[in-house]
Write a protein that holds these residues in place. Structure first.
Motif, PDB file in Angstrom:
ATOM      1  N   MET A   1       0.858  -1.268  -0.144  1.00 38.01           N
ATOM      2  CA  MET A   1       0.163  -0.085   0.054  1.00 38.01           C
ATOM      3  C   MET A   1       1.014   1.293  -0.123  1.00 38.01           C
ATOM      4  N   LEU A   2       0.542   1.962  -0.832  1.00 37.00           N
ATOM      5  CA  LEU A   2       1.337   3.463  -1.060  1.00 37.00           C
ATOM      6  C   LEU A   2       0.487   4.603  -0.125  1.00 37.00           C
ATOM      7  N   VAL A   3       1.279   5.210   0.763  1.00 34.70           N
ATOM      8  CA  VAL A   3       0.474   6.345   1.200  1.00 34.70           C
ATOM      9  C   VAL A   3       1.086   7.443   0.970  1.00 34.70           C
ATOM     10  N   TYR A   4       0.329   8.419   0.409  1.00 32.06           N
ATOM     11  CA  TYR A   4       1.045   9.780  -0.101  1.00 32.06           C
ATOM     12  C   TYR A   4       0.483  10.897   0.539  1.00 32.06           C
ATOM     13  N   GLU A   5       1.197  12.007   0.888  1.00 32.70           N
ATOM     14  CA  GLU A   5       0.619  13.255   1.420  1.00 32.70           C
ATOM     15  C   GLU A   5      -0.075  13.890   0.114  1.00 32.70           C
ATOM     16  N   TYR A   6      -1.212  14.639   0.816  1.00 29.17           N
ATOM     17  CA  TYR A   6      -2.124  15.058  -0.018  1.00 29.17           C
ATOM     18  C   TYR A   6      -1.471  16.349  -0.590  1.00 29.17           C
ATOM     19  N   LEU A   7      -1.313  16.605  -2.117  1.00 32.84           N
ATOM     20  CA  LEU A   7      -0.453  17.510  -2.687  1.00 32.84           C
ATOM     21  C   LEU A   7      -1.657  18.441  -3.636  1.00 32.84           C
ATOM     22  N   PRO A   8      -2.172  19.387  -3.231  1.00 29.39           N
ATOM     23  CA  PRO A   8      -3.396  19.961  -3.818  1.00 29.39           C
ATOM     24  C   PRO A   8      -3.017  20.745  -5.353  1.00 29.39           C
ATOM     25  N   ASN A   9      -1.594  20.862  -5.303  1.00 30.04           N
ATOM     26  CA  ASN A   9      -1.369  21.571  -6.801  1.00 30.04           C
ATOM     27  C   ASN A   9      -0.823  20.486  -7.827  1.00 30.04           C
ATOM     28  N   ARG A  10      -1.286  19.169  -7.286  1.00 26.47           N
ATOM     29  CA  ARG A  10      -0.920  18.139  -8.330  1.00 26.47           C
ATOM     30  C   ARG A  10       0.349  18.109  -8.947  1.00 26.47           C
ATOM     31  N   SER A  11       0.746  18.245 -10.227  1.00 33.01           N
ATOM     32  CA  SER A  11       2.195  17.898 -10.628  1.00 33.01           C
ATOM     33  C   SER A  11       2.560  19.127 -11.512  1.00 33.01           C
ATOM     34  N   LEU A  12       4.056  19.396 -11.442  1.00 32.46           N
ATOM     35  CA  LEU A  12       4.617  20.516 -12.222  1.00 32.46           C
ATOM     36  C   LEU A  12       4.234  20.667 -13.703  1.00 32.46           C
ATOM     37  N   ASP A  13       4.027  19.337 -14.551  1.00 32.99           N
ATOM     38  CA  ASP A  13       3.916  19.641 -15.729  1.00 32.99           C
ATOM     39  C   ASP A  13       2.531  20.169 -16.255  1.00 32.99           C
ATOM     40  N   LEU A  14       1.287  19.934 -15.013  1.00 34.00           N
ATOM     41  CA  LEU A  14       0.201  20.700 -15.416  1.00 34.00           C
ATOM     42  C   LEU A  14       0.372  22.384 -15.561  1.00 34.00           C
ATOM     43  N   PHE A  15       1.197  22.914 -14.890  1.00 34.49           N
ATOM     44  CA  PHE A  15       1.558  24.131 -14.865  1.00 34.49           C
ATOM     45  C   PHE A  15       2.255  24.678 -15.918  1.00 34.49           C
ATOM     46  N   ILE A  16       3.570  23.863 -16.335  1.00 29.38           N
ATOM     47  CA  ILE A  16       4.352  24.471 -17.371  1.00 29.38           C
ATOM     48  C   ILE A  16       3.892  23.996 -18.954  1.00 29.38           C
ATOM     49  N   PHE A  17       3.205  22.989 -18.871  1.00 32.65           N
ATOM     50  CA  PHE A  17       2.794  22.707 -20.231  1.00 32.65           C
ATOM     51  C   PHE A  17       1.285  22.773 -20.710  1.00 32.65           C
ATOM     52  N   ASP A  18       0.419  22.995 -19.303  1.00 35.95           N
ATOM     53  CA  ASP A  18      -0.892  22.897 -19.600  1.00 35.95           C
ATOM     54  C   ASP A  18      -1.421  23.980 -20.706  1.00 35.95           C
ATOM     55  N   THR A  19      -1.552  25.381 -20.048  1.00 32.19           N
ATOM     56  CA  THR A  19      -2.135  26.634 -20.718  1.00 32.19           C
ATOM     57  C   THR A  19      -1.325  27.791 -20.189  1.00 32.19           C
ATOM     58  N   PRO A  20      -1.249  28.747 -20.919  1.00 32.97           N
ATOM     59  CA  PRO A  20      -0.571  30.085 -20.770  1.00 32.97           C
ATOM     60  C   PRO A  20      -1.253  30.427 -19.457  1.00 32.97           C
ATOM     61  N   GLU A  21      -2.280  30.292 -19.201  1.00 30.36           N
ATOM     62  CA  GLU A  21      -2.835  30.982 -17.989  1.00 30.36           C
ATOM     63  C   GLU A  21      -2.448  30.208 -16.778  1.00 30.36           C
ATOM     64  N   LYS A  22      -2.031  29.054 -16.832  1.00 30.14           N
ATOM     65  CA  LYS A  22      -1.316  28.259 -15.779  1.00 30.14           C
ATOM     66  C   LYS A  22       0.123  28.598 -15.634  1.00 30.14           C
ATOM     67  N   ARG A  23       0.657  28.858 -16.885  1.00 29.25           N
ATOM     68  CA  ARG A  23       2.074  29.116 -16.663  1.00 29.25           C
ATOM     69  C   ARG A  23       2.536  30.450 -16.178  1.00 29.25           C
ATOM     70  N   VAL A  24       1.665  31.400 -16.291  1.00 27.65           N
ATOM     71  CA  VAL A  24       1.824  32.607 -15.761  1.00 27.65           C
ATOM     72  C   VAL A  24       1.759  32.774 -14.320  1.00 27.65           C
ATOM     73  N   LEU A  25       1.166  31.673 -13.731  1.00 29.86           N
ATOM     74  CA  LEU A  25       1.023  31.493 -12.532  1.00 29.86           C
ATOM     75  C   LEU A  25       2.345  31.261 -11.622  1.00 29.86           C
ATOM     76  N   LEU A  26       3.193  30.628 -12.565  1.00 26.64           N
ATOM     77  CA  LEU A  26       4.641  30.296 -12.036  1.00 26.64           C
ATOM     78  C   LEU A  26       5.524  31.351 -12.621  1.00 26.64           C
ATOM     79  N   GLU A  27       5.525  32.307 -11.735  1.00 28.73           N
ATOM     80  CA  GLU A  27       6.717  33.562 -12.035  1.00 28.73           C
ATOM     81  C   GLU A  27       8.132  32.934 -11.713  1.00 28.73           C
ATOM     82  N   TRP A  28       9.088  33.656 -12.376  1.00 30.60           N
ATOM     83  CA  TRP A  28      10.246  33.003 -12.414  1.00 30.60           C
ATOM     84  C   TRP A  28      10.893  32.638 -10.919  1.00 30.60           C
TER      85      TRP A  28
END
Length: 247
Positions: free
Chosen positions: A1-28
């Motif tokens: 059984m795998l027990v994970y900490e709940y990570l509400p922002n999911r994974s990095l690829d959803l921010f940098i590859f998904d949409t320009p609107e999400k990418r802009v949330l990740l400033e430098w």
């Protein structure tokens, strides 16, 4: 059984590859903090953990983000654990994700901590550019992200690699340094690549003089010739693949 900490922002690829609107949330500054967190995570696995661990599948989708956008390296299903200080091995079964595999691993089944360093270099270029390591066509040429970054670096046009959603005022020196580090990490010869300790030092040291990188691996964007499995490096890198090859 795998027990994970709940990570509400999911994974990095959803921010940098998904949409320009999400990418802009990740400033430098946020991206740099994520990069530094990944570096510290790999440094722990390679050097400070009681057991030396090579992840073997470091990629954007395996970097999870907590509510404060702190990165957590996940998915150790194909990681290799070394009890001794010997952290190099080879295998007849190549596992991992095309686009992130070090050439010595993809071609010969040879892996070491420098394999993770290579994957980190690819990931760092993706974080900076907001682009996947896939084929990029420009001026009639077809290059993967590594080749594209190298081409711009050699021409002194590295600023063109940076994600257009980023505001880069007052951070050009950090961006240039990170691109330099990324290109050092993806060099063809594993011996030329820095260790994660070196990477940590380079990133944290202001005004550090960095070596000039050599031409990266997969400059022409293809690995299928060596793997003989009919796949190319410009896959979208969403699937972990196992390929068996006789030696």
């Amino acid at each position: 059984m795998l027990v994970y900490e709940y990570l509400p922002n999911r994974s990095l690829d959803l921010f940098i590859f998904d949409t320009p609107e999400k990418r802009v949330l990740l400033e430098w500054k946020k991206r740099l903090l994520i990069v530094q967190g990944i570096v510290q995570g790999l440094l722990y696995l390679h050097k400070h953990s009681r057991l030396h661990i090579i992840h073997r599948d470091l990629k954007a989708s395996n970097i999870l983000l907590d509510h404060n956008m702190n990165p957590k390296i996940s998915d150790f299903g194909i990681a290799k654990i070394f009890i001794s200080n010997d952290t190099e091995d080879n295998t007849n079964t190549v596992v991992g994700t095309y686009g992130y595999m070090a050439p010595e691993y993809a071609y010969e089944g040879l892996f070491s901590s420098k394999s993770d360093v290579f994957s980190f270099g690819v990931l760092l270029l993706e974080i900076i550019s907001g682009k996947r390591n896939s084929i990029i066509r420009q001026n009639g040429c077809s290059l993967n992200l590594l080749g594209y970054a190298w081409h711009l670096w050699k021409e002194g046009k590295w600023i063109d690699l940076v994600d257009t959603s980023l505001v880069i005022e007052n951070c050009t020196s950090e961006l240039s340094k990170c691109i330099n580090i990324a290109l050092l990490c993806v060099q063809e010869n594993a011996a030329d690549r820095p260790t994660m300790w070196d990477v940590s030092t380079m990133i944290s040291t202001e005004g550090a003089s960095l070596p000039e990188p050599k031409q990266p691996a997969y400059y022409n964007g293809r690995v299928a010739k060596s793997l003989d499995v009919g796949l190319e490096l410009h896959s979208i890198n969403e699937v972990t693949i196992t390929a068996q090859e006789g030696r």
